[in-house]
Design a protein around this motif. Structure first.
Motif, mmCIF file in Angstrom:
data_model
loop_
_atom_site.group_PDB
_atom_site.id
_atom_site.type_symbol
_atom_site.label_atom_id
_atom_site.label_comp_id
_atom_site.label_asym_id
_atom_site.label_seq_id
_atom_site.Cartn_x
_atom_site.Cartn_y
_atom_site.Cartn_z
ATOM 1 N N LYS A 55 8.106 1.865 9.067
ATOM 2 C CA LYS A 55 9.199 1.010 8.597
ATOM 3 C C LYS A 55 10.573 1.537 9.041
ATOM 4 O O LYS A 55 11.376 0.778 9.580
ATOM 5 C CB LYS A 55 9.155 0.903 7.058
ATOM 6 N N THR A 91 11.150 3.621 11.423
ATOM 7 C CA THR A 91 11.173 3.597 12.891
ATOM 8 C C THR A 91 11.538 2.202 13.394
ATOM 9 O O THR A 91 12.315 2.058 14.351
ATOM 10 C CB THR A 91 9.795 4.026 13.440
ATOM 11 N N GLY A 144 4.651 6.274 6.119
ATOM 12 C CA GLY A 144 4.316 6.517 7.521
ATOM 13 C C GLY A 144 3.914 5.276 8.289
ATOM 14 O O GLY A 144 3.453 5.367 9.438
ATOM 15 N N GLN A 167 17.704 5.629 4.383
ATOM 16 C CA GLN A 167 16.740 5.931 3.327
ATOM 17 C C GLN A 167 17.328 6.967 2.366
ATOM 18 O O GLN A 167 17.121 6.896 1.172
ATOM 19 C CB GLN A 167 15.447 6.443 3.975
#
Ligand SMILES: Nc1ncnc2c1ncn2[C@@H]1O[C@H](COP(=O)(O)OP(=O)(O)OP(=O)(O)O)[C@@H](O)[C@H]1O
Ligand SMILES: [Mg+2]
Length: 233
Positions: free
Chosen positions: A41, A43, A38, A85
Motif C-alpha cells: 500500500k 509502495t 506488507g 504513515q
C-alpha cells in the motif's frame, strides 16, 4: 482523473508491487486502499506521488503520463499532495508556524477554512509536537490540504487513533473532499471505517490488486476475505 497501469516496484529481489492497474475516474471521490501488512500500500502511494520510481508501468493524471516527473512537479502542476504513515510534524514549531511555513511555500493565501475544518484553532499557538496525537494527525492532513490540491494521497491518516477519533477524522475528510472537489486516495487499516466512508475501495495483497469496487462488493469478495482471514490466523 488518476490511472495507474501495470505498476510494478521491486526493492532488490522483493517484488513490493506487481502489475497493479487501477483507476479513480471522478473528482470528489474518496478511494480507500486496504490490505494486510506488507501488501504494498505505501509502495503504491510512493510510486503514484513520484517518491519511488516504478520498475515497470505508468502513472497518468488527466490522461497525461507523469511517470517520469519528480515529486515537486506533480505537486505544482498536478495538484498532488500527500501525507505519510508516520506523522511529519516539525518539532519546535507551533501548529500555526507549521501551517504558515507550508502555506508560504505553496502560495496559499488563507488558512481559515482548513483550520476550521479540522478544528485546529484551539491548538494554533501550541508547539505542534506537544499536542495530542489525534490532533497531530489532523495537522498532518491539514498540511496536505494546503495549496488546494486536486489529488490527495493519505497513508494511514488514522493510525494510532481510537475508533471515535478515526470516525471523526473520516467525517472531516469526507466533508472536505466533497466541499473542495478533491479526490483522495486513503490507505487505512481500519476496514470498517473504509467500508463506511469510502466511495470505492481497492484491496491489495502481496503486491497484487485483488479487486476494486464499491465497499459492498469488496467486502464480499472471496479473495479479500481469504487475505484477511489468512493474516488473522
Ligand atoms: N525500502 C524498502 N526496501 C526493501 N523492501 C521494502 C522497502 N519498503 C517496503 N519493502 C517491502 O515491500 C513490501 C511492501 O511494503 P509496503 O510498505 O508498501 O507495504 P504496506 O502495505 O504499506 O504495509 P503496512 O501495512 O505494514 O504499512 C513489504 O514486503 C516490505 O517489506
Ligand atoms: Mg504502509
Amino acid at each position: 482523473m488518476l490511472r495507474v497501469e501495470n505498476l510494478t516496484v521491486a526493492y532488490g529481489s522483493v517484488q513490493a508491487l506487481s502489475d497493479v492497474t487501477l483507476e479513480v475516474s471522478s473528482r470528489g471521490v474518496l478511494h480507500g486502499i486496504i490490505g494486510p501488512n506488507g501488501a504494498g500500500k505505501s509502495t503504491l502511494m510512493d510510486a503514484i506521488t513520484g517518491r519511488r520510481k516504478p520498475t515497470k508501468g505508468r502513472v497518468l493524471v488527466d490522461g497525461e503520463d507523469i511517470t517520469a516527473r519528480p515529486v515537486e512537479w506533480r505537486r505544482r502542476h498536478k495538484g498532488m499532495s500527500r501525507s505519510f504513515q508516520r506523522t511529519s510534524i516539525f518539532p519546535g514549531l507551533t501548529v500555526r508556524e507549521q501551517l504558515e511555513l507550508v502555506a508560504s511555500q505553496l502560495g496559499e493565501p488563507g488558512l481559515d477554512e482548513i483550520v476550521d475544518a479540522f478544528e485546529l484553532r484551539p491548538s494554533l499557538d501550541l508547539p505542534a509536537d506537544s499536542i495530542a496525537y489525534g490532533d497531530q494527525r489532523r495537522v498532518d492532513i491539514a498540511l496536505a490540504m494546503i495549496g488546494k490540491p486536486s489529488l490527495m494521497l493519505l497513508d494511514e491518516p488514522a493510525a494510532g487513533l481510537s475508533t471515535t477519533e478515526t470516525i471523526s477524522l473520516f467525517e472531516h475528510l469526507v466533508a472536505l473532499v466533497r466541499h473542495r472537489g478533491v479526490t483522495a486516495l486513503v490507505v487505512e487499516h481500519d476496514v470498517d471505517a473504509v467500508f463506511r466512508f469510502c466511495d470505492e475501495v481497492s484491496a491489495l495483497d502481496l503486491g497484487r490488486l485483488l479487486v476494486t469496487g464499491t465497499p459492498a462488493a469488496v467486502r464480499a469478495d472471496p479473495h479479500v476475505i481469504t487475505a484477511y482471514l489468512g493474516t488473522a490466523a
